[in-house]
Enzyme design. Sequence first.
Site, PDB file in Angstrom:
ATOM      1  CD  GLU A 174      44.559  26.385  36.450  1.00 13.22           C
ATOM      2  OE1 GLU A 174      44.204  25.895  35.375  1.00 13.22           O
ATOM      3  OE2 GLU A 174      43.899  27.227  37.075  1.00 13.22           O
ATOM      4  CD  GLU A 290      44.227  32.380  40.021  1.00 13.03           C
ATOM      5  OE1 GLU A 290      43.125  31.909  39.703  1.00 13.03           O
ATOM      6  OE2 GLU A 290      45.265  32.203  39.355  1.00 13.03           O
TER       7      GLU A 290
HETATM    8  C1  XIL Z   1      39.971  33.281  34.472  1.00 15.65           C
HETATM    9  C2  XIL Z   1      39.478  34.696  34.239  1.00 15.65           C
HETATM   10  O1  XIL Z   1      39.003  35.217  35.450  1.00 15.65           O
HETATM   11  C3  XIL Z   1      38.385  34.728  33.204  1.00 15.65           C
HETATM   12  O2  XIL Z   1      38.057  36.067  32.862  1.00 15.65           O
HETATM   13  C4  XIL Z   1      38.836  33.987  31.946  1.00 15.65           C
HETATM   14  O3  XIL Z   1      37.741  33.924  31.047  1.00 15.65           O
HETATM   15  C5  XIL Z   1      39.308  32.601  32.281  1.00 15.65           C
HETATM   16  O4  XIL Z   1      40.343  32.674  33.254  1.00 15.65           O
HETATM   17  N1  XIL Z   1      42.649  30.075  37.416  1.00 15.65           N
HETATM   18  C6  XIL Z   1      43.523  30.967  36.857  1.00 15.65           C
HETATM   19  C7  XIL Z   1      43.005  32.204  36.221  1.00 15.65           C
HETATM   20  O5  XIL Z   1      44.732  30.783  36.966  1.00 15.65           O
HETATM   21  O6  XIL Z   1      43.807  32.637  35.161  1.00 15.65           O
HETATM   22  C8  XIL Z   1      41.586  32.044  35.779  1.00 15.65           C
HETATM   23  O7  XIL Z   1      41.111  33.308  35.307  1.00 15.65           O
HETATM   24  C9  XIL Z   1      40.732  31.500  36.884  1.00 15.65           C
HETATM   25  C10 XIL Z   1      41.207  30.157  37.338  1.00 15.65           C
END
Ligand code: XIL
Length: 401
Positions: A174, A290
């Site tokens: 990101e 994701e």
């Molecule tokens: C999220 C997790 O799912 C949560 O449990 C945590 O509290 C915050 O992070 N993008 C990403 C992930 O790259 O690492 C994130 O994961 C969701 C958004």
Amino acid sequence: MPTRRNFLKQTGAALGYSSLLHSGIPLFAQNSLANQNLSSSVYTGAASLAARAARTRLPYGCAVVPERLNMDMQYTRTIIEQCSILVAENAMKWAAIHPQPNAFNFAGADKLLAFAQAHNMQVRGHNLSWHQALPPWFKMTVNRENAQAILVQHIQTVAGRYAGKLHSWDVVNEAIRVRDGRSDGLRTTPWLELIGENYIDIAFRTARQADLHALLTYNDYGIEYDSPNEERKRAAVLALLRGMRKRKTPIDAVGIQSHLHAGSQADFGRGLKHFLHEVRKLDLQVFITEMDVDDSKLTTDAEQREVAVAAIYQKYFDLMLRDPQVTAALTWGITNRYTWLSHIHPRKDGGQSIALPFDTNYQPSKAFFAMGIAFDRRKVQSVAPALPAKVSNSSAIHVPA
Ligand code: XIL
């Protein structure tokens, strides 16, 4: 469809007392396993998502919380049955794995790796640099003088520990936020402010030195939809990737997070196709890293929401899987029971978020079927990287202590 006899054979084996006794599963977990409804076992083996994806040489899997593997055996079993690739939802992030300036905690990550290995699954690393999940000590300790050395040492240590064992690493997560106002679109993260914009190249170069085998990935969200904002973000991501190619920064793949949402006017298609086309020119693989669908804007009843979410899965996977560059697909979790969306975007009516391929009781949801159909429709890929020799469908569960 498996016959009833096969189904009984499968569940019978799964419930076999002696195999459980020798499985190393704690007794409390064995009891809950014996009590569970295993009807989702109809969708295992050749009917599992992993097997259907594997036909086109695509690994399918999900984000995992390693500690949960010892606590919820339905969770564990579903992952074993459905996945050929895993990623730690949080366990490899800085805050978890680097809790003190001079101390690392590999417990969760090691556990995930041992579990994956026992069940013949691959593992993605997530992630080596991000503006979130930084440990509390970061602010007090890291400054312009030492930031680069600390980033490099972290990557050497963490990527070095798992060298040769991972499918891929999200090296930088990101890094683009057009709204921050820079002409290059870079997000003004602590890393950018302390090291400068070359923190990205430094991270990728260090990762390559530490692990020659993992596919080095740039991972981001908000690049899926046809909105002006996402169009600008896609352009900035492409500019970053082109720059990296020009500078010969080692990079192998782009991760498209694919956090989608239902119930808004926004749609995807044209912009995403164009993005894939441009990424192909750079000779980079694409991973769906994701995937989930946020249903918090939908006001309809649960069944209709499930239909709407599944339609998005269908359309998205059909579009993405047409592209041979797409060589891995992961959802952000496997069951609605534990989706992060319940916390980050809880439904106003108090209802359960419907986001993932299994419902809260581990029954396949409509998204499961949509994904399965998209996998079945995909042309067999001849150029994609090979999968491990077999997709695990073992009935013995191995959960490392
Ligand atoms: C999220 C997790 O799912 C949560 O449990 C945590 O509290 C915050 O992070 N993008 C990403 C992930 O790259 O690492 C994130 O994961 C969701 C958004």
